[in-house]
Design an enzyme around this catalytic site. Structure first.
Site, mmCIF file in Angstrom:
data_model
loop_
_atom_site.group_PDB
_atom_site.id
_atom_site.type_symbol
_atom_site.label_atom_id
_atom_site.label_comp_id
_atom_site.label_asym_id
_atom_site.label_seq_id
_atom_site.Cartn_x
_atom_site.Cartn_y
_atom_site.Cartn_z
ATOM 1 N N GLY A 34 43.419 -30.823 -29.586
ATOM 2 C CA GLY A 34 43.831 -29.528 -30.104
ATOM 3 C C GLY A 34 45.236 -29.096 -29.731
ATOM 4 O O GLY A 34 45.604 -27.938 -29.962
ATOM 5 N N THR A 35 46.040 -29.998 -29.192
ATOM 6 C CA THR A 35 47.391 -29.596 -28.796
ATOM 7 C C THR A 35 48.246 -29.207 -29.999
ATOM 8 O O THR A 35 49.065 -28.291 -29.910
ATOM 9 C CB THR A 35 48.086 -30.725 -28.016
ATOM 10 O OG1 THR A 35 47.945 -31.960 -28.741
ATOM 11 C CG2 THR A 35 47.472 -30.891 -26.641
ATOM 12 N N GLY A 36 48.067 -29.895 -31.125
ATOM 13 C CA GLY A 36 48.841 -29.556 -32.312
ATOM 14 C C GLY A 36 48.498 -28.175 -32.843
ATOM 15 O O GLY A 36 49.383 -27.416 -33.259
ATOM 16 N N CYS A 37 47.217 -27.836 -32.822
ATOM 17 C CA CYS A 37 46.782 -26.501 -33.248
ATOM 18 C C CYS A 37 47.411 -25.432 -32.359
ATOM 19 O O CYS A 37 47.905 -24.408 -32.829
ATOM 20 C CB CYS A 37 45.257 -26.389 -33.167
ATOM 21 S SG CYS A 37 44.342 -27.615 -34.114
ATOM 22 N N THR A 53 43.862 -33.707 -24.332
ATOM 23 C CA THR A 53 44.870 -33.155 -25.237
ATOM 24 C C THR A 53 44.308 -32.830 -26.623
ATOM 25 O O THR A 53 45.062 -32.706 -27.586
ATOM 26 C CB THR A 53 46.046 -34.131 -25.376
ATOM 27 O OG1 THR A 53 45.548 -35.411 -25.790
ATOM 28 C CG2 THR A 53 46.784 -34.283 -24.053
ATOM 29 N N LYS A 65 56.737 -33.322 -34.087
ATOM 30 C CA LYS A 65 56.171 -33.506 -32.751
ATOM 31 C C LYS A 65 56.286 -34.971 -32.311
ATOM 32 O O LYS A 65 56.057 -35.884 -33.101
ATOM 33 C CB LYS A 65 54.704 -33.065 -32.742
ATOM 34 C CG LYS A 65 54.536 -31.582 -33.050
ATOM 35 C CD LYS A 65 53.091 -31.165 -33.153
ATOM 36 C CE LYS A 65 52.447 -31.685 -34.414
ATOM 37 N NZ LYS A 65 51.114 -31.109 -34.667
#
Length: 266
Positions: free
Chosen positions: A206-209, A204, A173
């Site tokens: 929790g965007t990775g989750c 933003t 990412k």
């Protein structure tokens, strides 16, 4: 209906962790299952406390899930300690789910360590080899590879090195890049850039989750890794662009952004 299992920690603010995963899976019109690895006291500003789930209880959760409604894909998030890792490893080796997406959560967005230092070695040697897809961000990849990863050339070298050590596809990412939000997918020896632009939205958390869950949804539906990654990138970009602001500060982003149309585009 296809089934996706999230194995992750709970976020009481609803923006990350199990809550974000369930919302994402539901938005993709799939059935969500969850095994909670830890309770946390957190919000969009940071993590105040972590209460790990007893390993034997996590093992019971996973046994109940796999013996009744086996998932078509598994997403793994926060693993707070070696005991929890051992429980997850045992279940995955026993039940062999078709697809495993590992979000290499080591640090929270606010910089909190989400696993003790002594657990990192076990994570690398026993958990990483289980996955089919890895979704590290730039700081996490640098920590796992013990390397500085800044330029585009360094990113390509990093995913190649990562792929040499482990068996799966690597989705690096790029959200921490200050210039662009381009992500890099490395699959079957081929690097592929997935372009993106920074969207002016502070929400933003929790965007990775959300991204890793969206990839798991694509795999559960029978899509290949490249198409699953492309659709997940489009999904998270749309969620950020929606711009929902719920709190006084950085409220959680709108994870219930729904895909419009059969191809998943808005």
């Amino acid at each position: 209906m296809k089934v996706v299992l999230t194995i992750a920690g709970s976020d009481p603010s609803g923006g990350a962790g199990v809550q974000a995963d369930i919302k994402t899976i539901t938005a993709h019109a799939l059935y969500a299952e969850s095994a909670v690895t830890a309770l946390t006291a957190q919000n969009t500003q940071g993590v105040a406390a972590i209460l790990p789930t007893p390993p034997e209880f996590l093992e019971q959760q996973l046994s109940c899930i796999f013996s009744d409604i086996p998932p078509d894909a598994v997403k793994i998030g926060m693993l707070p300690g070696i005991g929890q890792m051992e429980a997850v490893r045992a279940a995955l080796q026993k039940y062999r789910p078709p697809h495993i997406v590992l979000d290499t959560i080591i640090l929270s967005t606010s910089g909190t360590h989400l696993m003790p230092p002594e657990a990192l070695s076990y994570f690398q040697s026993h958990i990483l080899p289980l996955a089919d897809v890895y979704t590290p961000n730039l700081p996490e990849a640098g920590l796992l590879l013990k390397a500085s990863i800044k330029t585009r050339e360094e990113r390509v070298a990093a995913v190649r090195q990562f792929a040499l050590q482990y068996k799966g596809a690597v989705y690096l990412k790029g959200g921490h890049d200050t210039v662009s939000a381009d992500d890099l997918l490395f699959f079957q020896g081929v690097p592929q850039w997935i372009p993106g632009e920074h969207i002016p939205n502070p929400n933003t958390h929790g965007t990775g989750c959300t991204l890793s869950s969206a990839i798991a949804c694509g795999l559960a539906c029978g899509l290949g890794i490249r198409e699953s990654a492309r659709r997940a990138k489009a999904y998270i970009t749309g969620a950020i662009a929606d711009g929902l602001d719920l709190g006084k500060g950085n409220g959680p982003l709108n994870h219930m952004y729904r895909m419009k149309g059969k191809d998943g585009r808005r």
